[in-house]
Design a protein around this motif. Sequence first.
Motif, PDB file in Angstrom:
ATOM      1  N   LYS A 115     -15.184  -7.453   6.134  1.00 51.11           N
ATOM      2  CA  LYS A 115     -16.633  -7.667   6.045  1.00 51.11           C
ATOM      3  C   LYS A 115     -17.130  -7.363   4.628  1.00 51.11           C
ATOM      4  O   LYS A 115     -17.982  -8.078   4.102  1.00 51.11           O
ATOM      5  CB  LYS A 115     -17.371  -6.790   7.060  1.00 51.11           C
ATOM      6  CG  LYS A 115     -18.841  -7.057   7.137  1.00 51.11           C
ATOM      7  CD  LYS A 115     -19.511  -6.264   8.235  1.00 51.11           C
ATOM      8  CE  LYS A 115     -20.978  -6.627   8.290  1.00 51.11           C
ATOM      9  NZ  LYS A 115     -21.679  -5.913   9.348  1.00 51.11           N
ATOM     10  N   SER A 116     -16.594  -6.330   4.011  1.00 51.89           N
ATOM     11  CA  SER A 116     -17.004  -5.938   2.657  1.00 51.89           C
ATOM     12  C   SER A 116     -16.394  -6.813   1.570  1.00 51.89           C
ATOM     13  O   SER A 116     -16.825  -6.756   0.419  1.00 51.89           O
ATOM     14  CB  SER A 116     -16.589  -4.488   2.380  1.00 51.89           C
ATOM     15  OG  SER A 116     -17.188  -3.616   3.287  1.00 51.89           O
ATOM     16  N   ASN A 117     -15.390  -7.594   1.923  1.00 49.51           N
ATOM     17  CA  ASN A 117     -14.688  -8.429   0.940  1.00 49.51           C
ATOM     18  C   ASN A 117     -14.565  -9.865   1.452  1.00 49.51           C
ATOM     19  O   ASN A 117     -13.472 -10.303   1.827  1.00 49.51           O
ATOM     20  CB  ASN A 117     -13.295  -7.851   0.662  1.00 49.51           C
ATOM     21  CG  ASN A 117     -13.355  -6.484   0.044  1.00 49.51           C
ATOM     22  OD1 ASN A 117     -13.538  -6.351  -1.155  1.00 49.51           O
ATOM     23  ND2 ASN A 117     -13.219  -5.447   0.867  1.00 49.51           N
ATOM     24  N   PRO A 118     -15.678 -10.599   1.470  1.00 54.44           N
ATOM     25  CA  PRO A 118     -15.644 -11.960   2.029  1.00 54.44           C
ATOM     26  C   PRO A 118     -14.716 -12.914   1.283  1.00 54.44           C
ATOM     27  O   PRO A 118     -14.344 -13.949   1.820  1.00 54.44           O
ATOM     28  CB  PRO A 118     -17.101 -12.422   1.947  1.00 54.44           C
ATOM     29  CG  PRO A 118     -17.756 -11.519   0.961  1.00 54.44           C
ATOM     30  CD  PRO A 118     -16.992 -10.236   0.963  1.00 54.44           C
ATOM     31  N   GLN A 119     -14.315 -12.551   0.055  1.00 57.07           N
ATOM     32  CA  GLN A 119     -13.391 -13.400  -0.700  1.00 57.07           C
ATOM     33  C   GLN A 119     -11.994 -13.395  -0.077  1.00 57.07           C
ATOM     34  O   GLN A 119     -11.183 -14.266  -0.375  1.00 57.07           O
ATOM     35  CB  GLN A 119     -13.336 -12.980  -2.179  1.00 57.07           C
ATOM     36  CG  GLN A 119     -12.602 -11.688  -2.456  1.00 57.07           C
ATOM     37  CD  GLN A 119     -13.431 -10.418  -2.273  1.00 57.07           C
ATOM     38  OE1 GLN A 119     -14.504 -10.438  -1.675  1.00 57.07           O
ATOM     39  NE2 GLN A 119     -12.923  -9.309  -2.790  1.00 57.07           N
ATOM     40  N   LEU A 120     -11.716 -12.418   0.788  1.00 53.92           N
ATOM     41  CA  LEU A 120     -10.427 -12.385   1.491  1.00 53.92           C
ATOM     42  C   LEU A 120     -10.489 -13.391   2.631  1.00 53.92           C
ATOM     43  O   LEU A 120     -11.051 -13.124   3.686  1.00 53.92           O
ATOM     44  CB  LEU A 120     -10.135 -10.975   2.022  1.00 53.92           C
ATOM     45  CG  LEU A 120     -10.004  -9.874   0.980  1.00 53.92           C
ATOM     46  CD1 LEU A 120      -9.854  -8.513   1.654  1.00 53.92           C
ATOM     47  CD2 LEU A 120      -8.839 -10.139   0.043  1.00 53.92           C
ATOM     48  N   LYS A 121      -9.935 -14.555   2.401  1.00 52.70           N
ATOM     49  CA  LYS A 121     -10.036 -15.655   3.373  1.00 52.70           C
ATOM     50  C   LYS A 121      -9.050 -15.508   4.525  1.00 52.70           C
ATOM     51  O   LYS A 121      -9.332 -15.859   5.643  1.00 52.70           O
ATOM     52  CB  LYS A 121      -9.823 -17.004   2.677  1.00 52.70           C
ATOM     53  CG  LYS A 121     -10.789 -17.265   1.552  1.00 52.70           C
ATOM     54  CD  LYS A 121     -12.218 -17.361   2.050  1.00 52.70           C
ATOM     55  CE  LYS A 121     -13.135 -17.679   0.878  1.00 52.70           C
ATOM     56  NZ  LYS A 121     -14.503 -17.360   1.136  1.00 52.70           N
ATOM     57  N   LYS A 122      -7.870 -15.007   4.215  1.00 54.24           N
ATOM     58  CA  LYS A 122      -6.828 -14.853   5.233  1.00 54.24           C
ATOM     59  C   LYS A 122      -6.944 -13.463   5.844  1.00 54.24           C
ATOM     60  O   LYS A 122      -6.787 -12.471   5.142  1.00 54.24           O
ATOM     61  CB  LYS A 122      -5.459 -15.040   4.562  1.00 54.24           C
ATOM     62  CG  LYS A 122      -4.338 -15.241   5.513  1.00 54.24           C
ATOM     63  CD  LYS A 122      -4.258 -16.672   5.926  1.00 54.24           C
ATOM     64  CE  LYS A 122      -2.918 -16.926   6.565  1.00 54.24           C
ATOM     65  NZ  LYS A 122      -2.876 -18.178   7.233  1.00 54.24           N
ATOM     66  N   HIS A 123      -7.247 -13.393   7.114  1.00 51.08           N
ATOM     67  CA  HIS A 123      -7.398 -12.103   7.788  1.00 51.08           C
ATOM     68  C   HIS A 123      -6.131 -11.774   8.564  1.00 51.08           C
ATOM     69  O   HIS A 123      -5.836 -12.373   9.586  1.00 51.08           O
ATOM     70  CB  HIS A 123      -8.601 -12.121   8.726  1.00 51.08           C
ATOM     71  CG  HIS A 123      -9.910 -12.172   8.004  1.00 51.08           C
ATOM     72  ND1 HIS A 123     -11.093 -11.862   8.595  1.00 51.08           N
ATOM     73  CD2 HIS A 123     -10.227 -12.459   6.717  1.00 51.08           C
ATOM     74  CE1 HIS A 123     -12.081 -11.970   7.727  1.00 51.08           C
ATOM     75  NE2 HIS A 123     -11.575 -12.347   6.571  1.00 51.08           N
ATOM     76  N   ILE A 124      -5.394 -10.818   8.050  1.00 51.42           N
ATOM     77  CA  ILE A 124      -4.187 -10.347   8.721  1.00 51.42           C
ATOM     78  C   ILE A 124      -4.593  -9.276   9.725  1.00 51.42           C
ATOM     79  O   ILE A 124      -5.448  -8.443   9.435  1.00 51.42           O
ATOM     80  CB  ILE A 124      -3.197  -9.766   7.686  1.00 51.42           C
ATOM     81  CG1 ILE A 124      -2.793 -10.838   6.668  1.00 51.42           C
ATOM     82  CG2 ILE A 124      -1.963  -9.168   8.363  1.00 51.42           C
ATOM     83  CD1 ILE A 124      -1.982 -10.313   5.505  1.00 51.42           C
ATOM     84  N   THR A 125      -3.988  -9.284  10.892  1.00 57.05           N
ATOM     85  CA  THR A 125      -4.264  -8.232  11.876  1.00 57.05           C
ATOM     86  C   THR A 125      -3.493  -6.970  11.491  1.00 57.05           C
ATOM     87  O   THR A 125      -2.581  -7.019  10.659  1.00 57.05           O
ATOM     88  CB  THR A 125      -3.821  -8.664  13.291  1.00 57.05           C
ATOM     89  OG1 THR A 125      -2.399  -8.826  13.289  1.00 57.05           O
ATOM     90  CG2 THR A 125      -4.512  -9.955  13.724  1.00 57.05           C
TER      91      THR A 125
END
Length: 168
Positions: free
Chosen positions: A103-113
């Motif tokens: 949420k704080s880093n929207p530039q991170l497009k790939k969300h790893i679990t």
Amino acid sequence: MLLATTGLRKSEALALHWSDINFDKKTVDVNKTLANGIGNKLLVQSPKSADSKRIAVLTDHMVSILLEYRKKNAVIYPIIFHKEAGEYFNLSSPQTWLKSIYKSNPQLKKHITVHGFRHTYATLNKGEDMTDVQAVMGHATLSMTQHYTHSTQDGQNRVRDFMNELGL
């Protein structure tokens, strides 16, 4: 960072004590895990299997991060990742932390679990001796470790390059 660079399960990482870290040898003694017991009470127990009890290796960078983290905490409790009063965090805490990071880093497009970091670790080490990766991850079988690996663009390019070298 710890999960991505060691292949530890979140329950193993949350159970870690400072005494499990050997800063000189750059290793982690994985000898316990957290689990939910009756009434969601946290229990410390032996790892998942005999192979899960192991020594994992730490990168130089991870050692630095852990030393800095320990230095920042005014009161040192035996548990590395602890609540204010020195108690274990709930098993769902890493997922909450990760959601906050995304949420704080929207530039991170790939969300790893959280669990996906084990897959990431296995995939990044795919070019290494997989029996070593198996031992570090605490898998009983090589096929389980291979199940955790995934295809990468670099890997696919290496296959193509190899086939090109054969003239095919």
